[in-house]
Design a protein around this motif. Sequence first.
Motif, PDB file in Angstrom:
ATOM      1  N   ALA A 220     -68.040  13.259  93.734  1.00  0.00           N
ATOM      2  CA  ALA A 220     -69.269  12.846  93.207  1.00  0.00           C
ATOM      3  C   ALA A 220     -68.778  13.416  91.622  1.00  0.00           C
ATOM      4  O   ALA A 220     -68.276  14.272  91.316  1.00  0.00           O
ATOM      5  N   PHE A 221     -69.114  12.407  90.566  1.00  0.00           N
ATOM      6  CA  PHE A 221     -69.349  12.667  89.290  1.00  0.00           C
ATOM      7  C   PHE A 221     -70.568  12.288  88.432  1.00  0.00           C
ATOM      8  O   PHE A 221     -71.114  11.364  88.860  1.00  0.00           O
ATOM      9  N   LYS A 225     -69.726  13.887  81.774  1.00  0.00           N
ATOM     10  CA  LYS A 225     -68.605  15.031  82.088  1.00  0.00           C
ATOM     11  C   LYS A 225     -67.160  14.163  82.365  1.00  0.00           C
ATOM     12  O   LYS A 225     -66.951  13.117  82.266  1.00  0.00           O
ATOM     13  N   LYS A 226     -66.231  15.192  82.354  1.00  0.00           N
ATOM     14  CA  LYS A 226     -64.932  14.750  82.632  1.00  0.00           C
ATOM     15  C   LYS A 226     -64.700  14.108  84.048  1.00  0.00           C
ATOM     16  O   LYS A 226     -64.942  14.697  84.967  1.00  0.00           O
ATOM     17  N   LEU A 227     -64.226  12.786  83.986  1.00  0.00           N
ATOM     18  CA  LEU A 227     -64.113  12.156  85.160  1.00  0.00           C
ATOM     19  C   LEU A 227     -62.863  12.196  85.888  1.00  0.00           C
ATOM     20  O   LEU A 227     -61.899  11.070  85.775  1.00  0.00           O
ATOM     21  N   ASP A 228     -62.528  13.422  86.242  1.00  0.00           N
ATOM     22  CA  ASP A 228     -61.081  13.340  87.112  1.00  0.00           C
ATOM     23  C   ASP A 228     -61.163  14.718  88.035  1.00  0.00           C
ATOM     24  O   ASP A 228     -62.070  15.188  87.912  1.00  0.00           O
ATOM     25  N   GLN A 280     -70.908   4.077  84.087  1.00  0.00           N
ATOM     26  CA  GLN A 280     -72.180   3.768  84.481  1.00  0.00           C
ATOM     27  C   GLN A 280     -71.932   4.110  85.930  1.00  0.00           C
ATOM     28  O   GLN A 280     -71.086   4.538  86.581  1.00  0.00           O
ATOM     29  N   GLU A 281     -73.453   4.202  86.445  1.00  0.00           N
ATOM     30  CA  GLU A 281     -73.622   4.784  87.750  1.00  0.00           C
ATOM     31  C   GLU A 281     -73.029   3.863  88.940  1.00  0.00           C
ATOM     32  O   GLU A 281     -73.486   2.683  88.752  1.00  0.00           O
ATOM     33  N   GLN A 282     -72.242   4.045  89.832  1.00  0.00           N
ATOM     34  CA  GLN A 282     -71.962   3.474  90.745  1.00  0.00           C
ATOM     35  C   GLN A 282     -71.183   4.249  92.065  1.00  0.00           C
ATOM     36  O   GLN A 282     -71.002   5.156  91.746  1.00  0.00           O
ATOM     37  N   ILE A 283     -70.997   3.410  92.843  1.00  0.00           N
ATOM     38  CA  ILE A 283     -70.074   4.025  94.031  1.00  0.00           C
ATOM     39  C   ILE A 283     -68.774   3.294  94.171  1.00  0.00           C
ATOM     40  O   ILE A 283     -68.976   1.892  94.332  1.00  0.00           O
ATOM     41  N   ILE A 284     -67.781   3.844  94.176  1.00  0.00           N
ATOM     42  CA  ILE A 284     -66.486   3.328  94.343  1.00  0.00           C
ATOM     43  C   ILE A 284     -65.836   3.574  95.753  1.00  0.00           C
ATOM     44  O   ILE A 284     -65.806   4.778  96.014  1.00  0.00           O
ATOM     45  N   LYS A 285     -65.423   2.571  96.415  1.00  0.00           N
ATOM     46  CA  LYS A 285     -64.887   2.751  97.622  1.00  0.00           C
ATOM     47  C   LYS A 285     -63.373   2.311  97.978  1.00  0.00           C
ATOM     48  O   LYS A 285     -63.262   1.039  97.319  1.00  0.00           O
ATOM     49  N   ASN A 286     -62.592   2.959  98.416  1.00  0.00           N
ATOM     50  CA  ASN A 286     -61.035   2.408  98.093  1.00  0.00           C
ATOM     51  C   ASN A 286     -60.236   3.276  99.094  1.00  0.00           C
ATOM     52  O   ASN A 286     -60.740   4.266  99.658  1.00  0.00           O
ATOM     53  N   PHE A 299     -49.272   6.897 104.762  1.00  0.00           N
ATOM     54  CA  PHE A 299     -50.345   7.633 105.223  1.00  0.00           C
ATOM     55  C   PHE A 299     -51.647   6.923 104.420  1.00  0.00           C
ATOM     56  O   PHE A 299     -51.514   6.680 103.161  1.00  0.00           O
ATOM     57  N   SER A 300     -52.859   6.998 105.173  1.00  0.00           N
ATOM     58  CA  SER A 300     -53.895   6.297 104.550  1.00  0.00           C
ATOM     59  C   SER A 300     -55.042   7.283 104.313  1.00  0.00           C
ATOM     60  O   SER A 300     -55.325   8.021 105.217  1.00  0.00           O
ATOM     61  N   TYR A 301     -55.502   7.454 103.181  1.00  0.00           N
ATOM     62  CA  TYR A 301     -56.703   8.161 102.983  1.00  0.00           C
ATOM     63  C   TYR A 301     -58.175   7.601 102.206  1.00  0.00           C
ATOM     64  O   TYR A 301     -57.976   7.289 100.853  1.00  0.00           O
ATOM     65  N   PRO A 302     -59.116   7.222 102.976  1.00  0.00           N
ATOM     66  CA  PRO A 302     -60.232   6.584 102.322  1.00  0.00           C
ATOM     67  C   PRO A 302     -60.854   7.607 101.629  1.00  0.00           C
ATOM     68  O   PRO A 302     -60.975   8.567 102.082  1.00  0.00           O
ATOM     69  N   PHE A 303     -61.593   6.931 100.556  1.00  0.00           N
ATOM     70  CA  PHE A 303     -62.281   7.904  99.802  1.00  0.00           C
ATOM     71  C   PHE A 303     -63.366   7.094  99.260  1.00  0.00           C
ATOM     72  O   PHE A 303     -63.606   5.878  99.156  1.00  0.00           O
ATOM     73  N   ILE A 304     -64.467   7.868  99.043  1.00  0.00           N
ATOM     74  CA  ILE A 304     -65.658   7.421  98.483  1.00  0.00           C
ATOM     75  C   ILE A 304     -66.261   8.131  97.237  1.00  0.00           C
ATOM     76  O   ILE A 304     -66.311   9.317  97.237  1.00  0.00           O
ATOM     77  N   ILE A 305     -66.361   7.594  95.970  1.00  0.00           N
ATOM     78  CA  ILE A 305     -66.598   8.328  94.719  1.00  0.00           C
ATOM     79  C   ILE A 305     -68.022   7.842  94.333  1.00  0.00           C
ATOM     80  O   ILE A 305     -68.247   6.799  94.060  1.00  0.00           O
ATOM     81  N   LYS A 306     -68.886   8.862  94.305  1.00  0.00           N
ATOM     82  CA  LYS A 306     -70.212   8.477  93.644  1.00  0.00           C
ATOM     83  C   LYS A 306     -70.296   8.977  92.083  1.00  0.00           C
ATOM     84  O   LYS A 306     -69.920   9.982  91.825  1.00  0.00           O
ATOM     85  N   ILE A 307     -70.837   8.201  91.251  1.00  0.00           N
ATOM     86  CA  ILE A 307     -70.989   8.384  89.971  1.00  0.00           C
ATOM     87  C   ILE A 307     -72.495   8.303  89.442  1.00  0.00           C
ATOM     88  O   ILE A 307     -73.138   7.256  89.763  1.00  0.00           O
ATOM     89  N   TYR A 308     -73.081   9.279  89.168  1.00  0.00           N
ATOM     90  CA  TYR A 308     -74.584   9.222  89.011  1.00  0.00           C
ATOM     91  C   TYR A 308     -74.697   9.940  87.576  1.00  0.00           C
ATOM     92  O   TYR A 308     -74.077  10.413  86.764  1.00  0.00           O
TER      93      TYR A 308
END
Length: 308
Positions: A220-221, A225-228, A280-286, A299-308
């Motif tokens: 969550a970001f 703020k610094k988005l990394d 902008q606020e959003q949810i990134i899935k990859n 190897f695969s690692y699903p992730f969900i990033i929430k930007i608010y």
Amino acid sequence: MSQLTESPNRLNEQQSIPQDEIIDKSQKLATSSPDKENSQELFRLQKQQFIQKMTQDNSTRRQKKIIGDIKDVVNVNKQIVNFGLVIPGNICEDDIQFQNLSNETVIIGIQIICNNTEFDDLDEYVYSARKLNGYDYNDRFMLACPAQKQFSMKIALKVPNIKEQKGLFGTIIITASYSNHQKIQGQINAQIQSQIALPSIECPKTLMNSAYNLPVIQMAFKLGKKLDCKIPFRNNSSIGLPLEMEFLNKNDNEILINPPSLSVQANSQFLVTIYIKSKQEQIIKNVLIVKVKNSNVHFSYPFIIKIY
């Protein structure tokens, strides 16, 4: 004296007389009256008999010397080709050198055998070879090697795509013959070996997601703020691994990863950084894909990033 001397042409004509006929005539002349003419003929026949016997003996000696044993004719610089630890999908090569020790042109036969019979039905060779000046892999070669010359080949390994740790064993069978198709006795066997290892890369930042019923990296970001975010991984394998990083959805321009490739040591931790470009606020899935170079392992690692 001139009567006892034979011209070269005359000798050549007499060489075709069968040995039994010469011996028979010699015996008859030896029991007849010892006049001058018979003595000369007896000497001529004995001389011819001696020349034929000497020629046959020399031919036999040369033949025995030429045939010999393959270890006296061909030298191989390696008794074992060892590829060590490998992983599924690896393609490896190693050099092997052959030398003709004789003074004759030798036809060297090379056969590559994989002793793991469970791979006999595969479409691709597990163990094979190729010439240095080409990329045609095969399990059999016949090569003419001039006297006192040497040549090298590449012994190749294509690791089967299996999920099992096991040894891969093979044999290089070397035979030889002369250019007149005369087979040289014996054969030389060189061994090939490798050990399949299954890599393991763990991400301690994953959590079980109830919606997807999968372990997921969740971040969550907050805007402004610094988005990394640095994501830790651990290579649990007994060998070092060259890795490549990429996203499953390559068209997602909102995220970047650094470094895109790196080499990690055995049983060690490493970090990768994900950068977010969104404002902008959003949810990134990859899905983050971690590939082991020159292999079929990933190897695969699903992730969900929430930007608010």
